[in-house]
Design a protein around this motif. Structure first.
Motif, PDB file in Angstrom:
ATOM      1  N   MET A   1       0.841  -1.199   0.000  1.00  0.00           N
ATOM      2  CA  MET A   1       0.000   0.000   0.000  1.00  0.00           C
ATOM      3  C   MET A   1       0.874   1.245   0.000  1.00  0.00           C
ATOM      4  SD  MET A   1      -2.943   1.210   2.714  1.00  0.00           S
ATOM      5  CE  MET A   1      -1.791   1.690   4.006  1.00  0.00           C
ATOM      6  N   SER A   2       0.539   2.187  -0.851  1.00  0.00           N
ATOM      7  CA  SER A   2       1.275   3.444  -0.937  1.00  0.00           C
ATOM      8  C   SER A   2       0.505   4.564  -0.255  1.00  0.00           C
ATOM      9  CB  SER A   2       1.523   3.819  -2.406  1.00  0.00           C
ATOM     10  OG  SER A   2       2.342   2.865  -3.045  1.00  0.00           O
ATOM     11  N   ARG A   3       1.243   5.591   0.112  1.00  0.00           N
ATOM     12  CA  ARG A   3       0.648   6.806   0.661  1.00  0.00           C
ATOM     13  C   ARG A   3       0.883   7.914  -0.371  1.00  0.00           C
ATOM     14  NH1 ARG A   3      -0.016   6.821   6.361  1.00  0.00           N
ATOM     15  NH2 ARG A   3       0.746   8.968   6.587  1.00  0.00           N
ATOM     16  N   ILE A   4      -0.233   8.432  -0.896  1.00  0.00           N
ATOM     17  CA  ILE A   4      -0.158   9.358  -2.022  1.00  0.00           C
ATOM     18  C   ILE A   4      -0.742  10.710  -1.623  1.00  0.00           C
ATOM     19  CG2 ILE A   4      -0.856   9.783  -4.407  1.00  0.00           C
ATOM     20  CD1 ILE A   4      -1.224   6.736  -4.692  1.00  0.00           C
ATOM     21  N   GLY A   5       0.030  11.768  -1.879  1.00  0.00           N
ATOM     22  CA  GLY A   5      -0.467  13.119  -1.697  1.00  0.00           C
ATOM     23  C   GLY A   5      -1.038  13.643  -2.997  1.00  0.00           C
ATOM     24  N   ILE A   6      -2.162  14.329  -2.914  1.00  0.00           N
ATOM     25  CA  ILE A   6      -2.822  14.886  -4.097  1.00  0.00           C
ATOM     26  C   ILE A   6      -2.918  16.396  -3.902  1.00  0.00           C
ATOM     27  CG2 ILE A   6      -4.915  14.881  -5.513  1.00  0.00           C
ATOM     28  CD1 ILE A   6      -5.496  12.090  -4.171  1.00  0.00           C
ATOM     29  N   PHE A   7      -2.272  17.133  -4.779  1.00  0.00           N
ATOM     30  CA  PHE A   7      -2.206  18.584  -4.650  1.00  0.00           C
ATOM     31  C   PHE A   7      -2.814  19.185  -5.905  1.00  0.00           C
ATOM     32  CE2 PHE A   7       0.965  22.280  -3.624  1.00  0.00           C
ATOM     33  CZ  PHE A   7      -0.109  23.096  -3.325  1.00  0.00           C
ATOM     34  N   GLY A   8      -4.046  19.633  -5.810  1.00  0.00           N
ATOM     35  CA  GLY A   8      -4.743  20.168  -6.970  1.00  0.00           C
ATOM     36  C   GLY A   8      -4.689  21.682  -7.019  1.00  0.00           C
ATOM     37  N   GLY A   9      -4.734  22.224  -8.221  1.00  0.00           N
ATOM     38  CA  GLY A   9      -4.754  23.670  -8.357  1.00  0.00           C
ATOM     39  C   GLY A   9      -4.539  24.112  -9.790  1.00  0.00           C
ATOM     40  N   SER A  10      -4.688  25.409 -10.008  1.00  0.00           N
ATOM     41  CA  SER A  10      -4.466  25.945 -11.356  1.00  0.00           C
ATOM     42  C   SER A  10      -2.986  26.242 -11.593  1.00  0.00           C
ATOM     43  CB  SER A  10      -5.294  27.212 -11.576  1.00  0.00           C
ATOM     44  OG  SER A  10      -5.003  28.170 -10.574  1.00  0.00           O
ATOM     45  N   PHE A  11      -2.204  26.448 -10.515  1.00  0.00           N
ATOM     46  CA  PHE A  11      -0.764  26.694 -10.630  1.00  0.00           C
ATOM     47  C   PHE A  11      -0.492  27.701 -11.750  1.00  0.00           C
ATOM     48  CE2 PHE A  11      -1.291  22.296  -9.012  1.00  0.00           C
ATOM     49  CZ  PHE A  11      -0.816  22.515  -7.739  1.00  0.00           C
ATOM     50  N   ASN A  12      -0.904  28.937 -11.492  1.00  0.00           N
ATOM     51  CA  ASN A  12      -1.056  29.940 -12.545  1.00  0.00           C
ATOM     52  C   ASN A  12      -0.211  31.203 -12.305  1.00  0.00           C
ATOM     53  OD1 ASN A  12      -2.330  31.060 -14.880  1.00  0.00           O
ATOM     54  ND2 ASN A  12      -3.771  32.153 -13.574  1.00  0.00           N
ATOM     55  N   PRO A  13       1.127  31.117 -12.203  1.00  0.00           N
ATOM     56  CA  PRO A  13       1.965  29.938 -12.412  1.00  0.00           C
ATOM     57  C   PRO A  13       2.334  29.269 -11.087  1.00  0.00           C
ATOM     58  CG  PRO A  13       3.348  31.875 -12.353  1.00  0.00           C
ATOM     59  CD  PRO A  13       1.935  32.353 -12.129  1.00  0.00           C
ATOM     60  N   VAL A  14       2.968  28.112 -11.184  1.00  0.00           N
ATOM     61  CA  VAL A  14       3.486  27.433  -9.999  1.00  0.00           C
ATOM     62  C   VAL A  14       4.553  28.310  -9.361  1.00  0.00           C
ATOM     63  CG1 VAL A  14       5.204  26.164 -11.363  1.00  0.00           C
ATOM     64  CG2 VAL A  14       4.482  25.277  -9.128  1.00  0.00           C
ATOM     65  N   HIS A  15       4.612  28.318  -8.024  1.00  0.00           N
ATOM     66  CA  HIS A  15       5.616  29.127  -7.326  1.00  0.00           C
ATOM     67  C   HIS A  15       6.207  28.332  -6.165  1.00  0.00           C
ATOM     68  CE1 HIS A  15       2.538  29.873  -4.275  1.00  0.00           C
ATOM     69  NE2 HIS A  15       1.749  30.439  -5.172  1.00  0.00           N
ATOM     70  N   CYS A  16       7.152  28.934  -5.471  1.00  0.00           N
ATOM     71  CA  CYS A  16       7.883  28.233  -4.413  1.00  0.00           C
ATOM     72  C   CYS A  16       6.987  27.844  -3.244  1.00  0.00           C
ATOM     73  CB  CYS A  16       9.043  29.088  -3.918  1.00  0.00           C
ATOM     74  SG  CYS A  16      10.359  29.303  -5.134  1.00  0.00           S
ATOM     75  N   GLY A  17       5.935  28.614  -3.004  1.00  0.00           N
ATOM     76  CA  GLY A  17       4.997  28.246  -1.950  1.00  0.00           C
ATOM     77  C   GLY A  17       4.315  26.930  -2.242  1.00  0.00           C
ATOM     78  N   HIS A  18       3.915  26.714  -3.496  1.00  0.00           N
ATOM     79  CA  HIS A  18       3.309  25.445  -3.890  1.00  0.00           C
ATOM     80  C   HIS A  18       4.272  24.283  -3.660  1.00  0.00           C
ATOM     81  CE1 HIS A  18       0.874  27.972  -6.959  1.00  0.00           C
ATOM     82  NE2 HIS A  18       0.089  27.678  -5.941  1.00  0.00           N
ATOM     83  N   VAL A  19       5.496  24.455  -4.143  1.00  0.00           N
ATOM     84  CA  VAL A  19       6.471  23.367  -4.055  1.00  0.00           C
ATOM     85  C   VAL A  19       6.777  23.044  -2.594  1.00  0.00           C
ATOM     86  CG1 VAL A  19       8.796  22.623  -4.669  1.00  0.00           C
ATOM     87  CG2 VAL A  19       7.452  23.972  -6.304  1.00  0.00           C
ATOM     88  N   ARG A  20       6.916  24.081  -1.766  1.00  0.00           N
ATOM     89  CA  ARG A  20       7.241  23.833  -0.358  1.00  0.00           C
ATOM     90  C   ARG A  20       6.095  23.139   0.355  1.00  0.00           C
ATOM     91  NH1 ARG A  20      11.817  22.627   1.800  1.00  0.00           N
ATOM     92  NH2 ARG A  20      11.068  21.754   3.751  1.00  0.00           N
ATOM     93  N   MET A  21       4.851  23.462   0.018  1.00  0.00           N
ATOM     94  CA  MET A  21       3.702  22.776   0.620  1.00  0.00           C
ATOM     95  C   MET A  21       3.773  21.278   0.333  1.00  0.00           C
ATOM     96  SD  MET A  21       0.554  25.398  -0.196  1.00  0.00           S
ATOM     97  CE  MET A  21      -0.723  24.258   0.384  1.00  0.00           C
ATOM     98  N   ALA A  22       4.134  20.933  -0.894  1.00  0.00           N
ATOM     99  CA  ALA A  22       4.228  19.523  -1.265  1.00  0.00           C
ATOM    100  C   ALA A  22       5.356  18.834  -0.516  1.00  0.00           C
ATOM    101  CB  ALA A  22       4.443  19.399  -2.775  1.00  0.00           C
ATOM    102  N   VAL A  23       6.495  19.516  -0.386  1.00  0.00           N
ATOM    103  CA  VAL A  23       7.643  18.931   0.300  1.00  0.00           C
ATOM    104  C   VAL A  23       7.320  18.693   1.778  1.00  0.00           C
ATOM    105  CG1 VAL A  23      10.006  19.364   1.064  1.00  0.00           C
ATOM    106  CG2 VAL A  23       9.352  19.870  -1.295  1.00  0.00           C
ATOM    107  N   GLU A  24       6.724  19.690   2.431  1.00  0.00           N
ATOM    108  CA  GLU A  24       6.374  19.542   3.843  1.00  0.00           C
ATOM    109  C   GLU A  24       5.379  18.396   4.035  1.00  0.00           C
ATOM    110  OE1 GLU A  24       7.637  20.971   6.424  1.00  0.00           O
ATOM    111  OE2 GLU A  24       8.810  22.583   5.512  1.00  0.00           O
ATOM    112  N   SER A  25       4.412  18.286   3.161  1.00  0.00           N
ATOM    113  CA  SER A  25       3.408  17.224   3.272  1.00  0.00           C
ATOM    114  C   SER A  25       4.047  15.856   3.106  1.00  0.00           C
ATOM    115  CB  SER A  25       2.313  17.421   2.213  1.00  0.00           C
ATOM    116  OG  SER A  25       1.651  18.654   2.391  1.00  0.00           O
TER     117      SER A  25
END
Length: 217
Positions: A1-25
């Motif tokens: 079994m895997s543990r999968i994070g799902i990060f949805g959004g328009s990313f308009n454009p993607v920025h460092c805040g988005h990437v850091r949220m994913a890393v922390e999660s």
């Protein structure tokens, strides 16, 4: 079994805040991977508010290049209709029935979840990974849980269990209040966006100024 994070959004454009949220999660929840689900038809945003889908996809791919465990998913693109979160999570649940899913969102977005399309049902499909953002933190998260899911059991100061078998985790993460709207505004004013977006995204945005001028701020 895997543990999968799902990060949805328009990313308009993607920025460092988005990437850091994913890393922390990923780090705090021991996720095997994080999928960035790029919305094609965001229900709350007009098409003229967004860069073209292909452009946003290209920038997101560049931002995640070389980052093991992070990938771009366009799963919802192949299905018609608005990119409602409930639809995306139900698709993931059907595709990964045995895996543990976590939907990643900012605390400011969590507060608005009750107004989303079937927003209160998100916890039937995935747990919630909540990151502090835009001055909204633990107290607002606790208030939203109490009002929206009154049967939730608070296991600790930052974790709630739901009767659906999923849970909400409030993450201890740095607050990077970066907005895509502000990035677009800065670019159009000729200002630098260094350190607000990944370097490869910064390099790519310059040639996109004609497109940015067509996007509403």
């Amino acid at each position: 079994m895997s543990r999968i994070g799902i990060f949805g959004g328009s990313f308009n454009p993607v920025h460092c805040g988005h990437v850091r949220m994913a890393v922390e999660s990923r780090e705090q929840l021991n996720l095997d991977r994080v999928d960035f689900v790029l919305s094609y038809n965001h229900p709350l945003k007009a098409h003229d508010d967004q860069l073209p889908f292909a452009t946003r996809w290209h920038l997101l791919q560049g931002a995640l290049s070389g980052m093991h465990g992070y990938q771009v998913s366009v799963l919802e693109r192949i299905f018609p209709g608005p990119s409602y979160t409930i639809k995306i999570l139900s698709l993931y649940r059907r595709r990964y029935p045995e895996d543990e899913l976590f939907f990643i969102l900012g605390a400011a977005d969590l507060v608005s979840v009750p107004t989303w399309q079937e927003g209160l049902r998100l916890i039937e499909y995935a747990g919630l990974a909540v990151v502090p953002r835009f001055g909204v933190g633990l107290q607002e998260t606790a208030d939203t849980v109490a009002q929206s899911w009154p049967d939730a059991v608070r296991k600790s100061s930052t974790v709630w269990d739901f009767s659906s078998g999923t849970s909400l985790h409030y993450l201890d993460a740095p607050i990077l209040d970066i907005s895509a709207t502000d990035i677009r505004r800065r670019l159009l004013q000729g200002k630098s966006v260094a350190s607000l977006v990944p370097f490869c995204v910064e390099r790519s945005l310059g040639p996109l100024l004609p497109l940015l001028r067509q996007v509403k701020s």
